[in-house]
Write a protein that holds these residues in place. Structure first.
Motif, PDB file in Angstrom:
ATOM      1  N   THR A  14      57.052  95.447  41.088  1.00 35.68           N
ATOM      2  CA  THR A  14      56.664  94.860  42.376  1.00 35.68           C
ATOM      3  C   THR A  14      57.903  94.481  43.181  1.00 35.68           C
ATOM      4  N   ASP A  15      58.968  94.053  42.510  1.00 39.89           N
ATOM      5  CA  ASP A  15      60.204  93.726  43.220  1.00 39.89           C
ATOM      6  C   ASP A  15      60.853  94.991  43.782  1.00 39.89           C
ATOM      7  N   PHE A  16      60.806  96.068  43.019  1.00 40.37           N
ATOM      8  CA  PHE A  16      61.385  97.332  43.472  1.00 40.37           C
ATOM      9  C   PHE A  16      60.659  97.874  44.706  1.00 40.37           C
ATOM     10  N   VAL A  17      59.340  97.791  44.745  1.00 46.46           N
ATOM     11  CA  VAL A  17      58.594  98.386  45.857  1.00 46.46           C
ATOM     12  C   VAL A  17      58.480  97.455  47.062  1.00 46.46           C
ATOM     13  N   PHE A  18      58.855  96.171  46.912  1.00 41.22           N
ATOM     14  CA  PHE A  18      58.671  95.223  48.008  1.00 41.22           C
ATOM     15  C   PHE A  18      59.455  95.611  49.265  1.00 41.22           C
ATOM     16  N   VAL A  19      60.748  95.832  49.137  1.00 37.94           N
ATOM     17  CA  VAL A  19      61.563  96.153  50.316  1.00 37.94           C
ATOM     18  C   VAL A  19      61.144  97.492  50.944  1.00 37.94           C
ATOM     19  N   PRO A  20      60.908  98.554  50.160  1.00 31.24           N
ATOM     20  CA  PRO A  20      60.428  99.787  50.800  1.00 31.24           C
ATOM     21  C   PRO A  20      59.099  99.600  51.542  1.00 31.24           C
ATOM     22  N   LEU A  21      58.203  98.814  50.978  1.00 34.41           N
ATOM     23  CA  LEU A  21      56.916  98.581  51.645  1.00 34.41           C
ATOM     24  C   LEU A  21      57.115  97.837  52.961  1.00 34.41           C
ATOM     25  N   ILE A  22      57.916  96.785  52.943  1.00 36.13           N
ATOM     26  CA  ILE A  22      58.178  96.010  54.155  1.00 36.13           C
ATOM     27  C   ILE A  22      58.935  96.854  55.179  1.00 36.13           C
ATOM     28  N   ALA A  23      59.884  97.640  54.729  1.00 39.19           N
ATOM     29  CA  ALA A  23      60.640  98.500  55.645  1.00 39.19           C
ATOM     30  C   ALA A  23      59.714  99.513  56.309  1.00 39.19           C
ATOM     31  N   HIS A  24      58.819 100.093  55.544  1.00 38.56           N
ATOM     32  CA  HIS A  24      57.905 101.079  56.125  1.00 38.56           C
ATOM     33  C   HIS A  24      56.939 100.428  57.113  1.00 38.56           C
ATOM     34  N   VAL A  25      56.439  99.258  56.777  1.00 34.34           N
ATOM     35  CA  VAL A  25      55.557  98.537  57.707  1.00 34.34           C
ATOM     36  C   VAL A  25      56.323  98.230  58.996  1.00 34.34           C
ATOM     37  N   ALA A  26      57.581  97.797  58.867  1.00 32.21           N
ATOM     38  CA  ALA A  26      58.393  97.520  60.059  1.00 32.21           C
ATOM     39  C   ALA A  26      58.579  98.784  60.897  1.00 32.21           C
ATOM     40  N   TYR A  27      58.808  99.908  60.237  1.00 34.73           N
ATOM     41  CA  TYR A  27      58.952 101.178  60.966  1.00 34.73           C
ATOM     42  C   TYR A  27      57.663 101.532  61.712  1.00 34.73           C
ATOM     43  N   VAL A  28      56.530 101.425  61.036  1.00 39.17           N
ATOM     44  CA  VAL A  28      55.245 101.776  61.657  1.00 39.17           C
ATOM     45  C   VAL A  28      54.943 100.860  62.836  1.00 39.17           C
ATOM     46  N   VAL A  29      55.168  99.566  62.661  1.00 39.52           N
ATOM     47  CA  VAL A  29      54.941  98.618  63.764  1.00 39.52           C
ATOM     48  C   VAL A  29      55.860  98.961  64.934  1.00 39.52           C
ATOM     49  N   GLY A  30      57.143  99.234  64.641  1.00 39.91           N
ATOM     50  CA  GLY A  30      58.073  99.621  65.696  1.00 39.91           C
ATOM     51  C   GLY A  30      57.684 100.918  66.374  1.00 39.91           C
ATOM     52  N   TYR A  31      57.172 101.848  65.613  1.00 37.23           N
ATOM     53  CA  TYR A  31      56.738 103.140  66.157  1.00 37.23           C
ATOM     54  C   TYR A  31      55.616 102.941  67.181  1.00 37.23           C
ATOM     55  N   PHE A  32      54.656 102.076  66.849  1.00 34.52           N
ATOM     56  CA  PHE A  32      53.518 101.874  67.744  1.00 34.52           C
ATOM     57  C   PHE A  32      53.801 100.874  68.859  1.00 34.52           C
ATOM     58  N   LEU A  33      54.580  99.834  68.592  1.00 30.54           N
ATOM     59  CA  LEU A  33      54.791  98.799  69.607  1.00 30.54           C
ATOM     60  C   LEU A  33      55.923  99.114  70.572  1.00 30.54           C
ATOM     61  N   ILE A  34      57.022  99.640  70.059  1.00 26.76           N
ATOM     62  CA  ILE A  34      58.157  99.902  70.955  1.00 26.76           C
ATOM     63  C   ILE A  34      58.509 101.389  71.009  1.00 26.76           C
ATOM     64  N   GLN A  35      57.599 102.213  70.553  1.00 30.91           N
ATOM     65  CA  GLN A  35      57.744 103.666  70.594  1.00 30.91           C
ATOM     66  C   GLN A  35      59.058 104.161  69.979  1.00 30.91           C
ATOM     67  N   LEU A  36      59.334 103.691  68.753  1.00 31.23           N
ATOM     68  CA  LEU A  36      60.466 104.269  68.040  1.00 31.23           C
ATOM     69  C   LEU A  36      60.231 105.768  67.907  1.00 31.23           C
ATOM     70  N   PRO A  37      61.270 106.566  68.024  1.00 25.20           N
ATOM     71  CA  PRO A  37      61.071 108.011  67.848  1.00 25.20           C
ATOM     72  C   PRO A  37      60.667 108.331  66.411  1.00 25.20           C
TER      73      PRO A  37
END
Length: 126
Positions: free
Chosen positions: A34-57
């Protein structure tokens, strides 16, 4: 949500939480998966939110430095501060290592997979 890594992160977390609640301990996985997957999960959620909210490429790549800062902050919060203020958290340097390894995993494996998949999807639509 056709991303096998997200499925792996989410199912790992759910399975480990379930087995902990049932009193079944899976050695190594229970302690550090769970510790290993925590940062990748949070990073991916941040990417998806950024993609939809601020139109990250679609080809945006989170820099390794940002991922390492994320792992560092996670370490400070969960391995330094939480053990001071709670009775159920314990400081574990291997947990901290897992956060950083998860950040490197995301940078070296997950992101390249996403970039390849997004590029392939855009080529398929031509």
């Amino acid at each position: 949500m056709n991303n096998p890594f997200i499925w792996f992160y989410a199912l790992s977390w759910i399975i480990i939480r379930y087995t902990r609640n049932q009193g079944t301990i899976i050695p190594y996985l229970n302690n550090w998966l769970t510790d290993f997957v925590f940062v990748p999960l949070i990073a991916h959620v941040a990417y998806v939110v950024g993609y939809f909210l601020i139109q990250l490429p679609a080809d945006y790549k989170i820099p390794l430095g940002q991922l390492l800062v994320m792992a560092g902050l996670t370490t400070v919060i969960f391995e330094v501060l939480c053990p001071i203020y709670t009775t159920y958290n314990t400081a574990d340097p291997i947990d901290a290592l897992c956060y950083f390894l998860g950040a490197i995993w995301y940078y070296a494996i997950h992101q390249p997979y996403m970039l390849f998949r997004n590029q392939k999807l855009s080529l398929d639509s031509i």
